[in-house]
Design an enzyme around this catalytic site. Structure first.
Site, PDB file in Angstrom:
ATOM      1  N   LYS A 262       0.855  -1.183   0.000  1.00 34.27           N
ATOM      2  CA  LYS A 262       0.000   0.000   0.000  1.00 34.27           C
ATOM      3  C   LYS A 262       0.892   1.234   0.000  1.00 34.27           C
ATOM      4  CE  LYS A 262      -3.116   2.672   3.038  1.00 34.27           C
ATOM      5  NZ  LYS A 262      -4.003   2.674   4.223  1.00 34.27           N
ATOM      6  N   LYS A 274     -10.154  13.009   7.700  1.00 30.00           N
ATOM      7  CA  LYS A 274      -9.672  12.727   9.049  1.00 30.00           C
ATOM      8  C   LYS A 274      -9.642  13.997   9.888  1.00 30.00           C
ATOM      9  CE  LYS A 274      -6.469   8.993   7.801  1.00 30.00           C
ATOM     10  NZ  LYS A 274      -7.070   7.910   8.595  1.00 30.00           N
ATOM     11  N   ASP A 285       1.746   6.556   5.395  1.00 32.57           N
ATOM     12  CA  ASP A 285       0.786   5.577   4.877  1.00 32.57           C
ATOM     13  C   ASP A 285       1.305   4.849   3.626  1.00 32.57           C
ATOM     14  OD1 ASP A 285      -1.589   4.352   5.550  1.00 32.57           O
ATOM     15  OD2 ASP A 285      -2.842   5.671   4.341  1.00 32.57           O
ATOM     16  N   ASP A 344     -12.043   6.976   3.584  1.00 33.67           N
ATOM     17  CA  ASP A 344     -10.825   6.820   4.389  1.00 33.67           C
ATOM     18  C   ASP A 344     -10.381   5.351   4.456  1.00 33.67           C
ATOM     19  OD1 ASP A 344      -8.688   7.542   5.911  1.00 33.67           O
ATOM     20  OD2 ASP A 344      -9.818   7.887   7.764  1.00 33.67           O
ATOM     21  N   GLU A 346      -9.266   3.588   2.176  1.00 33.96           N
ATOM     22  CA  GLU A 346      -8.781   3.624   0.791  1.00 33.96           C
ATOM     23  C   GLU A 346      -7.716   2.587   0.496  1.00 33.96           C
ATOM     24  OE1 GLU A 346      -7.537   5.343   3.154  1.00 33.96           O
ATOM     25  OE2 GLU A 346      -5.396   5.030   2.830  1.00 33.96           O
ATOM     26  N   ARG A 348      -7.545  -0.559   1.236  1.00 29.68           N
ATOM     27  CA  ARG A 348      -8.095  -1.813   0.717  1.00 29.68           C
ATOM     28  C   ARG A 348      -8.593  -1.656  -0.714  1.00 29.68           C
ATOM     29  NH1 ARG A 348     -12.214  -2.055   5.650  1.00 29.68           N
ATOM     30  NH2 ARG A 348     -10.377  -1.042   6.561  1.00 29.68           N
TER      31      ARG A 348
HETATM   32  N1  BES Z   1      -4.122   4.755   6.864  1.00 30.68           N
HETATM   33  C1  BES Z   1      -5.251   4.481   7.663  1.00 30.68           C
HETATM   34  C2  BES Z   1      -4.950   3.494   8.780  1.00 30.68           C
HETATM   35  C3  BES Z   1      -4.117   4.010   9.919  1.00 30.68           C
HETATM   36  C4  BES Z   1      -4.682   4.681  10.976  1.00 30.68           C
HETATM   37  C5  BES Z   1      -2.772   3.744   9.943  1.00 30.68           C
HETATM   38  C6  BES Z   1      -3.908   5.116  12.034  1.00 30.68           C
HETATM   39  C7  BES Z   1      -2.004   4.174  10.999  1.00 30.68           C
HETATM   40  C8  BES Z   1      -2.561   4.847  12.038  1.00 30.68           C
HETATM   41  C9  BES Z   1      -6.378   3.872   6.825  1.00 30.68           C
HETATM   42  O1  BES Z   1      -6.449   4.294   5.517  1.00 30.68           O
HETATM   43  C10 BES Z   1      -7.659   4.262   7.479  1.00 30.68           C
HETATM   44  O2  BES Z   1      -7.919   5.429   7.564  1.00 30.68           O
HETATM   45  N2  BES Z   1      -8.400   3.265   7.949  1.00 30.68           N
HETATM   46  C11 BES Z   1      -9.619   3.493   8.622  1.00 30.68           C
HETATM   47  C12 BES Z   1     -10.591   2.414   8.171  1.00 30.68           C
HETATM   48  C13 BES Z   1     -12.006   2.661   8.594  1.00 30.68           C
HETATM   49  C14 BES Z   1     -12.567   3.889   7.916  1.00 30.68           C
HETATM   50  C15 BES Z   1     -12.821   1.442   8.235  1.00 30.68           C
HETATM   51  C16 BES Z   1      -9.388   3.413  10.119  1.00 30.68           C
HETATM   52  O3  BES Z   1      -8.595   2.585  10.563  1.00 30.68           O
HETATM   53  O4  BES Z   1      -9.970   4.199  10.849  1.00 30.68           O
HETATM   54 ZN    ZN Z   2      -4.586   4.860   4.680  1.00 34.67          ZN
HETATM   55 ZN    ZN Z   3      -7.528   6.074   5.227  1.00 33.61          ZN
END
Ligand code: BES
Ligand code: ZN
Ligand code: ZN
Length: 499
Positions: A262, A274, A285, A344, A346, A348
Site C-alpha cells: 500500500k 480525518k 501511509d 478513508d 482507501e 483496501r
Molecule cells: N491509513 C489508515 C490506517 C491508519 C490509521 C494507519 C492510524 C495508521 C494509524 C487507513 O487508511 C484508514 O484510515 N483506515 C480506517 C478504516 C475505517 C474507515 C474502516 C481506520 O482505521 O480508521
Molecule cells: Zn490509509
Molecule cells: Zn484512510
C-alpha cells in the site's frame, strides 16, 4: 542516509587495534569470560573494580562507560540481561545500544567481539548477522533536513574481532541498508516522496541484472480496469503510479513469491476526511510500498534463485472537486463491484486492484501484502506486532516464524468465512467497511480476500509497527522500516519450502 557504513573483521587481538572505544557485553550474572578477564587485566582492573563497587548490574541495555590507561581509552559495558533469557533479538538490542551510546559520546570508531554468541543456539552466521544488523540499525539517524549536521555524530566504523562470519556480516549490511533506505523514504514528507518518487526509486532498484521495472500512470491503469485504485486517486493532482518490479532469479520457472504494498503517500481520508490532530503522520501511509521496495532492493543484491514480484499501488488520498464521494460504486480489476462507504478506507481499495492484478498476471505460488491498513490494529496489538491473516495456514506459519527470526513480530488473526458477511454490499458485491466497532482489522482482511482468488495469500497489517513515537535500542522514534527483514526472512524460509 546516516548510519554506520564500515564493518570490518579482524583476527588481531583487541589490544593491537587501538580502540577509540571497546564494547563489552555482560550478563546480569556477571560471569567474566576469558576475553573480559584479559581486558580487565590489561586495563588496571577497572572492570572488576566497577563491578565490585556495584556500579553496573548487567540489566538488558544498561550501559556504563569506563575510562582506562590501558590499550582502550574507553570501555563501554553493555548489559545483556539474564543469560538464560538471552535471544537473537536481545543481541540486536545490545548492538544497537552500543552504537547509540557511542554516538552520544561523539565516538565514531568501535572495536568489539560479538558478545554472548556461545549462549545462543543459532549458527555463527545468524549470530553475526543479528549483531551487525543491531549496530547499523541502531546507528541510523534521519538528518536530511537538519542544516546543522555538525551537531550529530554518526558511528563510522566497527571492527569485529574474530570469530565472525563474513557471510553473515555481508548479508546484514545488505539487509540493513535496505531497512535504512525504507526508513528514509518514510521519513521524507509527502511533498518529497510522491508516487512519482517511489516509481523512480523502483527504476533505480531495477538497474541490476535480472530485475525489470514497469510503471503505469493513471490513464493506463484505469483503462486496464483498476477502477478502485482510480477512485482513490481521483481527488489528487499528484500523478498516481502503479509500480511493478519483476526479479528473475530462476529463469523459466514460475513466479514463486509476490509482495504487494500500500503506497498512500498521504492519507487525508478524502471526503470522509480525518481529524487534523496527528494527520501529519499519514505521510507514513506508504510504508507498505516502501517495505516492498526495500525487499526488492535487497533481493537485487542477494540474488536468490527464485522469481519474485513486487507491486506497489501509489497515490495520495485527497478530497477535491473530482474526489470519490461516500456511496460511489466502482468495479475492481477482478470484476467485483465495490460500494465505497468511507473514502478513508482507501488502502483496501488500491490493494483490491493491485492484488487481483498480480494474481491474474503473475499467478504467484505465494502472495503477501504489506499495508498500514487499520487504526484498529494499534488497538489490538499496540506497536509490538503486526497482524497477519490470510487464506493459507502454512504461509501464515512461515510468516510467524520469519517474524521470530527477524525480530519483526507478527500475530495471527482469524479470517473465518463468517467475517465476510460484514463486508457484503447492499447494492454492490462488497462494501469497503465492516460493522462499526467490530473487528476492524479483520474486516480489512476479509475485504482483501475477495480479490485474491485461490492464490495462497497473506495480508500483513503494519499500521502499528511501521512507525513509533519512542526510541528503541535499534530504532530511533519514527519509521521503523518494518517488513524488509520480515519479507527477506520469509523468502529464505519459502525457498527452502520449494519456492
Ligand atoms: N491509513 C489508515 C490506517 C491508519 C490509521 C494507519 C492510524 C495508521 C494509524 C487507513 O487508511 C484508514 O484510515 N483506515 C480506517 C478504516 C475505517 C474507515 C474502516 C481506520 O482505521 O480508521
Ligand atoms: Zn490509509
Ligand atoms: Zn484512510
Amino acid at each position: 542516509m546516516a548510519y554506520l557504513k564500515t564493518v570490518k573483521i579482524s583476527r588481531r587481538a583487541w589490544h593491537d587495534l587501538e580502540p577509540e572505544l571497546l564494547v563489552l557485553g555482560l550478563f546480569q550474572e556477571q560471569n567474566l569470560s576469558p576475553f573480559h578477564r584479559d581486558v580487565d587485566a590489561r586495563s588496571g582492573g577497572v572492570l572488576s573494580d566497577r563491578l565490585a563497587a556495584g556500579d553496573f548490574s548487567g540489566k538488558l541495555n544498561e550501559t556504563l562507560m569506563v575510562y582506562s590507561t590501558g590499550p582502550a581509552r574507553r570501555i563501554l559495558m553493555v548489559g545483556m540481561g539474564k543469560q538464560e533469557e538471552f535471544t537473537l533479538d536481545r543481541l540486536r538490542q545490545v548492538a544497537g545500544t552500543a552504537a547509540k551510546t557511542a554516538q552520544a559520546g561523539r565516538i565514531t570508531q568501535v572495536v568489539t567481539e560479538i558478545p554472548g554468541r556461545e549462549t545462543l543456539k543459532e549458527t555463527l552466521e545468524t549470530v553475526s548477522r543479528a549483531f551487525v544488523e543491531g549496530m547499523i540499525l541502531g546507528s541510523y539517524k534521519f538528518l536530511d533536513y537538519k542544516s546543522d549536521q555538525e551537531e550529530e555524530t554518526v558511528l563510522q566504523s566497527v571492527v569485529l574481532i574474530h570469530p565472525v562470519s563474513r557471510k553473515g556480516v555481508h548479508r546484514a549490511v545488505t539487509v540493513s541498508e535496505a531497512v535504512c533506505f525504507v526508513r528514509d523514504l518514510a521519513a521524507h514528507p509527502s511533498n518529497v516522496v510522491t508516487p512519482t518518487r517511489l516509481a523512480s526509486e523502483a527504476r533505480r532498484i531495477a538497474r541490476v541484472p535480472g530485475m525489470k521495472c514497469t510503471v503505469f500512470g493513471r490513464q493506463q491503469f484505469v483503462k486496464m480496469g483498476m477502477e478502485a485504485f482510480g477512485a482513490v486517486a481521483r481527488g489528487t493532482d499528484e500523478p498516481p503510479k502503479f509500480v511493478l518490479l519483476h526479479y528473475t532469479g530462476r529463469p523459466g520457472a514460475e513466479t514463486s513469491v509476490a509482495f504487494v504494498g500500500k503506497g498512500i503517500t498521504f492519507d487525508t481520508g478524502g471526503i470522509s476526511i480525518k481529524r487534523s490532530k496527528s494527520m501529519h503522520e499519514m505521510k507514513f501511509d506508504m510504508c507498505g510500498a516502501a517495505a516492498v521496495l526495500g525487499v526488492m532492493k535487497a533481493v537485487g543484491q542477494l540474488k536468490p534463485e527464485m522469481n519474485i514480484v513486487g507491486a506497489m499501488a501509489c497515490t495520495e488520498n485527497m478530497p477535491g472537486g473530482h474526489a470519490t464521494k461516500p456511496g460511489d460504486i466502482v468495479r475492481a480489476y477482478n470484476g467485483k463491484t465495490i460500494e465505497i462507504l468511507n473514502t478513508d478506507a482507501e488502502g483496501r481499495l488500491i490493494l483490491a486492484d493491485a492484488l487481483s492484478y498480480v494474481a491474474k498476471n503473475f499467478n504467484p505460488r505465494w502472495m503477501v501484502n504489506f499495508a498500514t491498513l487499520t487504526g484498529a490494529v494499534v488497538v489490538a496489538l499496540g506497536h509490538w506486532a503486526s497482524a497477519v491473516m490470510g487464506s493459507d495456514e502454512t504461509l501464515i506459519q512461515e510468516i510467524m516464524k520469519a517474524g521470530e527470526l527477524s525480530g519483526e513480530r507478527v500475530w495471527h488473526l482469524p479470517l473465518w468465512d463468517e467475517y465476510s458477511e460484514d463486508i457484503k454490499g447492499k447494492v454492490a458485491d462488497v462494501k469497503n467497511i465492516g460493522s462499526p466497532g467490530q473487528a476492524g482489522t479483520i474486516a480489512g482482511g476479509a475485504f482483501l480476500k475477495e480479490f485474491v482468488g485461490d492464490i495462497s495469500w497473506a495480508h500483513i497489517d503494519i499500521a502499528g509497527t511501521a512507525w513509533w513515537d519512542k526510541d528503541r535500542p535499534y530504532a530511533p522514534s519514527g519509521p521503523s522500516g518494518v517488513g524488509v527483514r520480515l519479507g527477506l526472512e520469509l523468502l529464505n524460509l519459502l525457498s527452502r519450502a520449494g519456492g
